[in-house]
Design a protein around this motif. Structure first.
Motif, PDB file in Angstrom:
ATOM      1  N   ASN A 141       0.819  -1.214   0.000  1.00 38.90           N
ATOM      2  CA  ASN A 141       0.000   0.000   0.000  1.00 38.90           C
ATOM      3  C   ASN A 141       0.849   1.259   0.000  1.00 38.90           C
ATOM      4  O   ASN A 141       2.009   1.258   0.391  1.00 38.90           O
ATOM      5  CB  ASN A 141      -0.974  -0.005   1.181  1.00 38.90           C
ATOM      6  N   TRP A 165       9.334  -2.323  -9.837  1.00 39.27           N
ATOM      7  CA  TRP A 165       8.828  -3.265  -8.841  1.00 39.27           C
ATOM      8  C   TRP A 165       9.621  -4.550  -8.751  1.00 39.27           C
ATOM      9  O   TRP A 165       9.235  -5.473  -8.054  1.00 39.27           O
ATOM     10  CB  TRP A 165       7.364  -3.601  -9.162  1.00 39.27           C
ATOM     11  N   VAL A 223      -3.023  -4.664  -3.753  1.00 33.89           N
ATOM     12  CA  VAL A 223      -2.280  -3.426  -4.014  1.00 33.89           C
ATOM     13  C   VAL A 223      -3.218  -2.255  -3.772  1.00 33.89           C
ATOM     14  O   VAL A 223      -4.321  -2.219  -4.318  1.00 33.89           O
ATOM     15  CB  VAL A 223      -1.771  -3.379  -5.467  1.00 33.89           C
ATOM     16  N   GLU A 224      -2.821  -1.319  -2.935  1.00 35.89           N
ATOM     17  CA  GLU A 224      -3.683  -0.174  -2.634  1.00 35.89           C
ATOM     18  C   GLU A 224      -2.881   1.115  -2.828  1.00 35.89           C
ATOM     19  O   GLU A 224      -2.322   1.666  -1.888  1.00 35.89           O
ATOM     20  CB  GLU A 224      -4.199  -0.298  -1.195  1.00 35.89           C
ATOM     21  N   GLU A 254       1.642   3.772 -10.896  1.00 36.73           N
ATOM     22  CA  GLU A 254       2.172   2.764  -9.988  1.00 36.73           C
ATOM     23  C   GLU A 254       1.503   1.417 -10.229  1.00 36.73           C
ATOM     24  O   GLU A 254       2.174   0.394 -10.312  1.00 36.73           O
ATOM     25  CB  GLU A 254       1.955   3.194  -8.530  1.00 36.73           C
ATOM     26  N   VAL A 255       0.171   1.412 -10.331  1.00 31.82           N
ATOM     27  CA  VAL A 255      -0.503   0.115 -10.413  1.00 31.82           C
ATOM     28  C   VAL A 255      -0.389  -0.518 -11.798  1.00 31.82           C
ATOM     29  O   VAL A 255      -0.382  -1.740 -11.915  1.00 31.82           O
ATOM     30  CB  VAL A 255      -1.973   0.190  -9.936  1.00 31.82           C
ATOM     31  N   PHE A 268       3.059  -1.998 -11.912  1.00 29.86           N
ATOM     32  CA  PHE A 268       3.061  -3.196 -11.065  1.00 29.86           C
ATOM     33  C   PHE A 268       2.476  -4.373 -11.831  1.00 29.86           C
ATOM     34  O   PHE A 268       3.051  -5.465 -11.865  1.00 29.86           O
ATOM     35  CB  PHE A 268       2.256  -2.955  -9.785  1.00 29.86           C
ATOM     36  N   PHE A 269       1.329  -4.148 -12.461  1.00 29.72           N
ATOM     37  CA  PHE A 269       0.666  -5.241 -13.165  1.00 29.72           C
ATOM     38  C   PHE A 269       1.543  -5.776 -14.299  1.00 29.72           C
ATOM     39  O   PHE A 269       1.711  -6.981 -14.465  1.00 29.72           O
ATOM     40  CB  PHE A 269      -0.682  -4.766 -13.716  1.00 29.72           C
ATOM     41  N   TYR A 313      -6.974  -5.125  -6.413  1.00 28.10           N
ATOM     42  CA  TYR A 313      -6.478  -3.752  -6.488  1.00 28.10           C
ATOM     43  C   TYR A 313      -7.265  -2.790  -5.599  1.00 28.10           C
ATOM     44  O   TYR A 313      -6.942  -1.623  -5.538  1.00 28.10           O
ATOM     45  CB  TYR A 313      -6.506  -3.258  -7.946  1.00 28.10           C
ATOM     46  N   SER A 346      -7.639   1.059  -5.917  1.00 33.26           N
ATOM     47  CA  SER A 346      -6.689   1.479  -6.954  1.00 33.26           C
ATOM     48  C   SER A 346      -7.163   1.126  -8.349  1.00 33.26           C
ATOM     49  O   SER A 346      -6.526   1.491  -9.332  1.00 33.26           O
ATOM     50  CB  SER A 346      -5.312   0.841  -6.758  1.00 33.26           C
ATOM     51  N   VAL A 384      -6.239   3.201 -15.657  1.00 29.20           N
ATOM     52  CA  VAL A 384      -5.888   1.798 -15.452  1.00 29.20           C
ATOM     53  C   VAL A 384      -6.556   0.941 -16.515  1.00 29.20           C
ATOM     54  O   VAL A 384      -5.897   0.191 -17.247  1.00 29.20           O
ATOM     55  CB  VAL A 384      -6.292   1.325 -14.035  1.00 29.20           C
TER      56      VAL A 384
END
Lengths: 330, 406, 291
Positions: free
Chosen positions: B177, B214, B231-232, B238-239, B242-243, B257, B260, B266
């Motif tokens: 997070n 990451w 993931v928050e 960022e997300v 990450f993915f 998520y 997020s 996204v």
């Protein structure tokens, strides 16, 4: 070289603070405008301190906002965790900020120009993660939520809280006047002369027995103390604190104050703070265009107004200050 | 002395600009949102909902026969002094009769606006804000939260994770997070819930915003092989990174998520690539098919107006304006703030999906007609698979085992 | 276990290569003209936005090769003119070093918010420069990371070649080593300062393009880059290109391994701790000449 003599400096300050003192007559009814006035005074202290460091002592310190926040948090924590009276807590917080100043100054004042800027700015950068971290929470910073309830100052039965802005305003005015006098005394004293000597020629100063390092360290501590005090005052006034003060916005605002006021042109920084805070509020309805205009303003002003507003004032009011405003090249 | 008067005059003139401007017969509505700085995009989500509601009211003849006039204020990065200044400017100076915000200061706003009487709507979703409210419910009675707290939202995320029609191979979870108030609140609550259920929280990472590399975390995740990764971080860059870095060598983990999932980029950026991700939105408009015809019509109006699907917060902010307008209509006087707030607290508001009711903390709790929505990205779209509380499947939409499971 | 370390090592290499490209540009301006550029992060974003305009908004044919071909002269001209317009006039003043920091900070504010007004507050994404993963047993490398590494290193090598083999490059080195001497032998100092600024803008702009396709572009995205480049240049020694190179890879490794061993939240603390320790022992950084 001194740009302003003792007399004109005090006269100038008397005019500014005198005008500020009667402003509540006009806007006392509006909390919003009173808040702007109070912030003008608080930032005037911080900007003056920065000017003392950067303009007179020639140290590129970028840690001013950090010391402000350290003071604010320290005072809040003292008064909440230890139940210390806010007025006493403010002074303790100033001491904490000064101690941090010395800690930062010790390794950093031996460095040069851009390195000092980096290390002091690093303090700024590292402060936010620190305040949010487990260590921060352990000492009572409230982590990422911040501190929601800070007791206001109380003196002679008057509560200096956000609900009583006139009282806060005059307290801030008193603080600003005292800090300005201290800064002026430093500039006028042996120290001020010593600094200019150090700035102009390090070797010459050293031969006179002026220890650059010791003087810089003391001034660093002093300005950290005053800045921390201003921060503590801010915390008790607003009643809340969060790490969001460490955003880039505030930092840039402070720099604009110096640009407008003129670097090393104290008490120009005070005027710079008043103009910047007011202009920033007036531009607020413009949304994203506000920082755009502020940014453009910095660029234009640095180019066109090398000595800040003071230089401009002097150009239009001749005779008042016969001293040449141009700095010696060095 | 002449100089003294001159400067006084100059400053007085300067200030008179900032003073109130006499307005025609309109009702002023304050909108403090982030218009600059890092929170600008969330501010934009709320603004679109608020603007839509106000334009609709104005187009239908206004409120009590008067047009609504918005007064905007830039809250920037929510420094305490900025939040206070927003309240003093909008309510104190411009005398607005209601304030519609989104993220507004996570508790700082309650204090700043609570000293005035004008109804204030925020979307803080934060227990900290509720704690401040509870210190003095009388004083803060004009504060309304449009969404439930971080704690309840995180609990809902946990409940849905446990209810997924999916066989977890082990009881190991990784929680990542952001280091802001929201991220910490959700992370802490999830960690506690998982531990209570006998799960092993094998890794808990708190990361600053701006983290986009990451690999060192991925290496640890691949060693742990967790059943769930949560993931928050409410920020698209960022997300998404990450993915993508997860997908280079995926593990058999459900990727949750939470909130997020909501930044528009996204799903917009990744499209079908994001298929399989799950997430949660409070006070959500379930998609792709809204629960009622009115709600469906609302979504279509929104899309026509702004040319994209509604974001988290848009509908909540819209509903805040409508709830206030309804109360003003009923009371018959926008200046009687006490009566308006009382009306909202006691009557609530009937929106597109049903009733909005604020509890004794003036928080719009999840559930009833406005539950938390739990989504999965399917075929490049957010599809509601569950609503909560109580946890129940939404329409005929089903959870699909993500494609990266071997 | 050994594979995990290899994994982290690759991560450090990737981070380091990008840092190197960024830091070299920053250290170059400081080394040649002693100017510290606060708008460096905004120039980084500018690179990203230029790439976005060409790749996505216009949909230019020719992919990234075309983008680079067009972006390099654009960035060069932009940097050159910026120096001429706002930095050169300050140079005559006594306190110009502070003034340069201030004016570039103002420029950063202006540019970042200009991006926001022009392109909106939301991030922009670009197609990846190359897709796919190379798997070597337990270890994998994405082709994207490999391209970033290869292009960064080629960028730095190209830059070295320019410094060592072209007239301008040699003049730049001469000015850096001895400004007065350079003037005496007739090198037009002002032009060299502007050219240096242009070259450094190209370096950071290319970095912006390379990273935009992995990390995206957003209006305020440059600050992180500014701070990291700053730390690296100070660590390596301001003005020392070789120092910056070593520093970039050392700090890239540090970042990767600290993140792996202790967690991501410790990375920033670790970076500054190492920097402070280094400066306490060597105030001029690893290889700095100007203390």
């Amino acid at each position: 070289m001194m740009n302003m003599n003792w007399k004109s400096m005090s006269a100038f300050m008397a005019v500014i603070f005198g005008v500020m003192a009667i402003m509540p007559l006009f806007v006392g009814g509006s909390d919003h405008l009173m808040h702007i006035l109070i912030m003008c005074l608080i930032w005037a202290i911080v900007a003056s301190c920065w000017d003392l460091i950067m303009g007179f002592a020639g140290i590129f310190s970028f840690g001013q906002v950090a010391f402000f926040v350290i003071g604010a948090y320290a005072s809040a924590i003292f008064s909440i965790q230890f139940g210390i009276n806010p007025v006493a807590a403010m002074f303790l917080a100033g001491m904490v900020a000064a101690a941090c100043g010395i800690l930062v100054g010790l390794p950093c004042l031996r460095l040069k120009g851009a390195y000092i800027a980096l290390v002091t700015f690093a303090v700024h950068m590292i402060l936010e993660p620190f305040l949010k971290s487990g260590m921060g929470r352990a000492i009572g910073t409230g982590g990422s939520q911040g501190i929601m309830t800070i007791p206001p100052m109380e003196l002679f039965g008057i509560v200096f809280s956000a609900d009583n802005k006139i009282a806060v305003f005059y307290a801030a005015l008193l603080l600003a006047v005292v800090c300005s006098i201290i800064i002026m005394l430093v500039i006028r004293s042996f120290w001020g002369t010593a600094f200019l000597a150090i700035k102009d020629s390090k070797d010459f100063a050293a031969s006179l027995g002026v220890s650059a390092f010791r003087h810089k360290l003391v001034v660093f501590a002093l300005t950290s103390f005053l800045t921390g005090l201003a921060g503590a005052f801010y915390g008790h006034y607003v009643g809340m604190l969060s790490t969001r003060m460490l955003g880039i916005d505030l930092f840039v605002m402070l720099m604009i104050m110096l640009v407008i006021g003129g670097i090393g042109k104290f008490p120009g920084a005070i005027l710079g703070a008043i103009i910047t805070v007011t202009a920033n509020e007036m531009l607020a309805p413009l949304g994203p265009y506000r920082p755009l205009i502020l940014g453009a303003m910095v660029v234009v002003l640095v180019l066109l107004l090398p000595d800040g507003i003071i230089g401009l004032v002097r150009r239009f009011i001749p005779g008042k200050n016969p001293a040449d405003s141009r700095s010696p090249s060095g | 002395m002449k100089k003294f008067c001159l400067i006084t005059l100059a400053i007085a003139i300067l200030f008179s600009f900032a003073g109130p401007v006499a307005a025609a017969d309109t009702i002023k509505v304050g909108v403090p949102l982030a218009m600059t700085g890092p929170y600008t995009d969330t501010g934009d989500n709320y603004w679109k909902g608020i603007k839509m509601a106000i334009d609709e009211i104005n187009a239908s003849g206004g409120l009590l026969g008067k047009q609504l006039e918005t007064v905007r204020f830039d809250t920037q990065e929510f420094a305490p002094e900025r939040v206070m200044q927003g309240a003093d400017y909008l309510v104190g100076n411009r005398k607005v009769d209601s304030v519609h915000a989104g993220w507004a200061g996570w508790g700082q706003d309650v204090r700043a606006y609570g000293k005035y009487t004008a109804p204030f709507f925020a979307d803080d979703g934060s227990q900290a804000a509720v704690d401040v409210f509870r210190e003095n419910p009388e004083e803060y009675s004009n504060i309304f939260q449009l969404t439930d707290t971080d704690i309840n939202q995180a609990t809902s995320m946990f409940n849905v994770l446990m209810a997924l029609p999916h066989e977890y191979p082990n009881k190991k979870v990784v929680i990542i997070n952001a280091d802001d108030s929201w991220g910490m609140g959700v992370g802490d609550t999830l960690e506690e819930n998982f531990r209570n259920e006998g799960w092993d929280v094998a890794l808990r990472e708190v990361v600053p915003y701006g983290t986009r590399e990451w690999r060192s975390v991925m290496t640890r995740i691949r060693r742990i092989q967790p059943a769930i990764i949560h993931v928050e971080i409410v920020s698209a860059q960022e997300v998404i990174t990450f993915f993508r870095q997860f997908m280079q060598r995926p593990t058999n983990s459900i990727l949750s998520y939470g909130y997020s999932i909501v930044p528009r980029e996204v799903v917009q950026t990744m499209g079908k690539e994001a298929d399989g991700l799950i997430g949660q939105v409070p006070t959500a408009m379930p998609t792709p098919i809204a629960p009622t015809p009115e709600a469906q019509a609302w979504v279509e109006r929104f899309v026509e107006l702004w040319k994209h699907q509604p974001q988290a917060g848009s509908w909540a902010a819209y509903s805040g304006v409508k709830a206030w307008a309804t109360a003003v209509e009923a009371v018959g006087d926008e200046k009687d703030h006490k009566a308006v707030t009382d009306y909202i607290s006691t009557h609530g508001y009937k929106g597109e999906t049903g009733w909005w009711k604020w509890d004794e903390d003036n928080v719009m709790r999840g559930g009833g007609d406005v539950p938390f929505g739990h989504y999965q990205v399917q075929d490049g779209e957010l599809v509601t698979i569950f609503t909560d509380p109580p946890v129940k499947p939404y329409m005929d939409f089903k959870f699909i085992t993500p494609r990266w499971f071997k | 276990m050994i594979y995990e370390y290899l994994d982290i090592f690759i991560s450090g290499l990737t981070i380091g290569s990008v840092y190197a490209l960024m830091a070299v540009g920053l250290t170059l301006i400081y080394g040649v003209s002693r100017a510290f550029n606060f708008a460096y992060g905004s120039f980084y974003s500018l690179g990203g936005y230029i790439a976005w305009i060409f790749m996505v908004a216009i949909g230019l044919r020719g992919g990234y090769a075309m983008v680079f071909a067009l972006a390099v002269p654009l960035l060069m001209v932009f940097g050159y003119l910026t120096e001429k317009a706002i930095i050169a006039p300050l140079r005559r003043r006594s306190d110009w070093e502070v003034k340069v920091m201030m004016i570039t900070l103002g420029l950063a504010l202006f540019m970042d918010n200009g991006f926001q007004v022009l392109f909106g507050p939301r991030m922009k994404s670009l197609p990846p420069i190359m897709e796919g993963v190379i798997v070597l047993g337990e270890v994998y490398i994405t082709k994207q990371d490999m391209m970033i590494f290869v292009l960064s290193i080629s960028g730095i090598l190209a830059f070295r070649w320019i410094l060592n083999n072209t007239r301008t490059g040699m003049a730049v080195r001469a000015v850096a080593q001895n400004p007065n001497g350079a003037k005496i032998v007739g090198i037009p100092k002002d032009k060299i300062f502007a050219a240096t600024f242009g070259i450094s803008t190209v370096m950071v702009g290319i970095g912006g393009i390379l990273l935009a396709q992995k990390y995206f572009v957003s209006p305020m995205g440059g600050w992180d880059i500014l701070v990291k480049s700053w730390v690296i240049t100070a660590f390596g020694g301001m003005g020392s290109i070789r120092g910056s190179l070593y520093a970039a890879f050392l700090l890239g490794m540090l970042e990767a391994f600290v993140g792996y061993w202790f967690g991501m939240s410790w990375v920033l603390f670790a970076l500054f701790a190492v920097l402070l320790a280094t400066l306490a022992i060597r105030p001029q950084g690893l290889m700095g000449k100007w203390g």
